[in-house]
Design a protein around this motif. Structure first.
Motif, mmCIF file in Angstrom:
data_model
loop_
_atom_site.group_PDB
_atom_site.id
_atom_site.type_symbol
_atom_site.label_atom_id
_atom_site.label_comp_id
_atom_site.label_asym_id
_atom_site.label_seq_id
_atom_site.Cartn_x
_atom_site.Cartn_y
_atom_site.Cartn_z
ATOM 1 N N UNK A 37 -58.877 26.440 -22.932
ATOM 2 C CA UNK A 37 -59.170 27.662 -22.198
ATOM 3 C C UNK A 37 -59.938 27.254 -20.944
ATOM 4 N N UNK A 38 -59.754 28.000 -19.852
ATOM 5 C CA UNK A 38 -60.337 27.576 -18.588
ATOM 6 C C UNK A 38 -60.917 28.760 -17.835
ATOM 7 N N UNK A 39 -62.094 28.545 -17.238
ATOM 8 C CA UNK A 39 -62.746 29.531 -16.392
ATOM 9 C C UNK A 39 -63.059 28.889 -15.057
ATOM 10 N N UNK A 40 -62.756 29.591 -13.972
ATOM 11 C CA UNK A 40 -63.055 29.086 -12.643
ATOM 12 C C UNK A 40 -63.901 30.080 -11.873
ATOM 13 N N UNK A 41 -64.704 29.557 -10.975
ATOM 14 C CA UNK A 41 -65.497 30.388 -10.076
ATOM 15 C C UNK A 41 -65.119 30.003 -8.654
ATOM 16 N N UNK A 42 -64.799 30.971 -7.831
ATOM 17 C CA UNK A 42 -64.404 30.715 -6.450
ATOM 18 C C UNK A 42 -64.891 31.875 -5.579
ATOM 19 N N UNK A 43 -65.616 31.562 -4.517
ATOM 20 C CA UNK A 43 -66.195 32.596 -3.675
ATOM 21 C C UNK A 43 -65.211 33.147 -2.644
ATOM 22 N N UNK A 44 -64.180 32.370 -2.298
ATOM 23 C CA UNK A 44 -63.251 32.739 -1.229
ATOM 24 C C UNK A 44 -62.168 33.663 -1.775
ATOM 25 N N UNK A 45 -62.171 34.929 -1.309
ATOM 26 C CA UNK A 45 -61.193 35.907 -1.790
ATOM 27 C C UNK A 45 -59.767 35.472 -1.474
ATOM 28 N N UNK A 46 -59.557 34.826 -0.321
ATOM 29 C CA UNK A 46 -58.224 34.368 0.036
ATOM 30 C C UNK A 46 -57.690 33.325 -0.933
#
Length: 409
Positions: A198-207
């Motif tokens: 299972x994987x969770x990612x965090x990314x601030x860039x909406x694009x």
């Protein structure tokens, strides 16, 4: 481990009878792993050396002593190794999962003294087609071979074993959970799915998040995999932090009928602000590619720009977004959030640009935030050139202690 480029290896193995161990007395067997052709010319030059280091570490972590070296056979690069007896299923899975392992052969000496490379079947370890990794093309995308290398080493470094992830046993007591706190368009998350996690990612860039979602949903539909997609706001105590994307997928119809469902989740938020959203100790692995502090290609304003537009950094801040462009300030800001998310015995694996953050400074930073930096990668064993502005290295660190009920190999 030695890895001379283009040199032969002295493995101490005697002649083989062509049907079994290379040495009937000691049981020593000789193997050759063909290195996958790599399109990136710069990385292709380092791939055999990096694969040799990877296999030495992964096989060693599995309790298989192996003398590993690089050798060219008929002009092609191989990683050659010896083992005390046959390679067991776990070792063959480790070879199959290695970052640039193309095929495995046993080296046998024929009666006339000539050497033969005998193909050895390898198990299929990826749950999904590899075009999940290879189709996306965009400026600044991390080489998927590097991502495989990073994940493979992280799993091997788990104190209580890989528990069925890449290179591990096929049956796990529970599924591993991975966090990429700088997820970009999800290369690491996709590889985690392929490895059964299972994987969770965090990314601030909406694009980046939008591009990731569009590709992943299209890919799942094309492959006709049973899945569900949910999206909504990410809120804590009534305050909106960003957005949440949650994808559930099964690798086959049989898996879906058995209730075997994997979860991929992406949080569009500042990586240093997700502590209240994610439970402490909930991840086995934290695997990420830190911002390089340089701009690659024609990145759009506010984009990641080859890891340059990440959520933090020590090479100055992006005037358009207010975000830092290198790793030092990012890590100072984010490690107090990231480290508690790892379970005890969990592993952080990270690649970064040594031109903007020397290894001793990074090691000191990780240790100051309570991580135990592992010996893997010392003395430049995993370092390699990307381009004139980027010299990439890999670091592994473990959160000390052991979590009750953690995965066991």
């Amino acid at each position: 481990m030695s890895a001379p480029d283009g040199a032969g290896t002295s493995d101490g193995a005697g002649p083989s009878d062509g049907a079994g161990p290379a040495d009937g007395t000691t049981g020593v067997r000789r193997w050759a792993v063909l290195v996958t052709p790599v399109a990136n010319r710069v990385y292709a030059g380092d791939a055999p050396r990096l694969l040799a280091a990877e296999l030495a570490l992964v096989l060693g972590a599995g309790g298989v002593p192996a003398d590993v070296a690089v050798e060219h056979v008929a002009g092609l690069p191989y990683v050659v190794l010896t083992s005390p007896g046959d390679l067991d299923d776990r070792s063959r899975r480790a070879v199959a999962a290695a970052s640039t392992a193309h095929a495995l052969f046993e080296r046998r000496t024929l009666p006339d003294g000539a050497e033969a490379l005998v193909p050895v079947p390898l198990p299929v370890v990826d749950l999904y087609d590899d075009d999940l990794l290879t189709i996306p093309k965009y400026p600044g995308k991390t080489n998927e071979h590097v991502t495989r290398l990073l994940l493979d080493l992280a799993v091997a470094a788990l104190e209580d074993g890989p528990a069925g992830a890449a290179g591990g046993a096929p049956a796990a007591r529970r599924r591993l959970r991975l966090l990429d706190p700088l997820a970009g368009r999800g290369t690491t998350l996709h590889l985690a799915l392929m490895a059964g996690m299972d994987a969770t990612g965090v990314e601030v860039d909406a694009g980046e998040v939008d591009a990731h979602r569009a590709f992943l949903v299209r890919w799942l539909r094309t492959k006709r995999l049973k899945h569900s997609v949910d999206a909504g706001r990410l809120t804590v105590a009534g305050t909106r932090l960003g957005d949440r994307l949650r994808v559930q997928v099964s690798p086959s119809k049989e898996a879906a009928r058995a209730g075997d469902v994997q979860v991929l989740e992406v949080l569009r938020a500042d990586t240093a602000a997700v502590g209240p959203v994610l439970a402490d100790g909930s991840f086995d692995l934290l695997v990420t590619d830190a911002p390089y502090g340089v701009q690659h290609g024609s990145a759009r304003p506010g984009g990641r720009g080859g890891r340059a537009g990440g959520a933090g950094g020590g090479a100055g801040r992006d005037g358009a977004t207010g975000r830092d462009r290198g790793p030092h300030d990012l890590l100072e800001r984010a490690l107090p959030v990231w480290v508690p998310l790892l379970r005890r015995g969990g592993v952080l694996a990270m690649s970064w640009n040594t031109h903007v953050l020397p290894r001793p400074e990074l090691v000191a930073l990780l240790e100051r935030h309570g991580l135990e930096v592992l010996a893997a990668g010392e003395e430049g064993a995993l370092a390699h050139r990307v381009d004139q502005a980027v010299h990439r290295d890999l670091v592994l660190a473990r959160r000390p202690g052991r979590t009750p009920g953690a995965a066991a190999g």
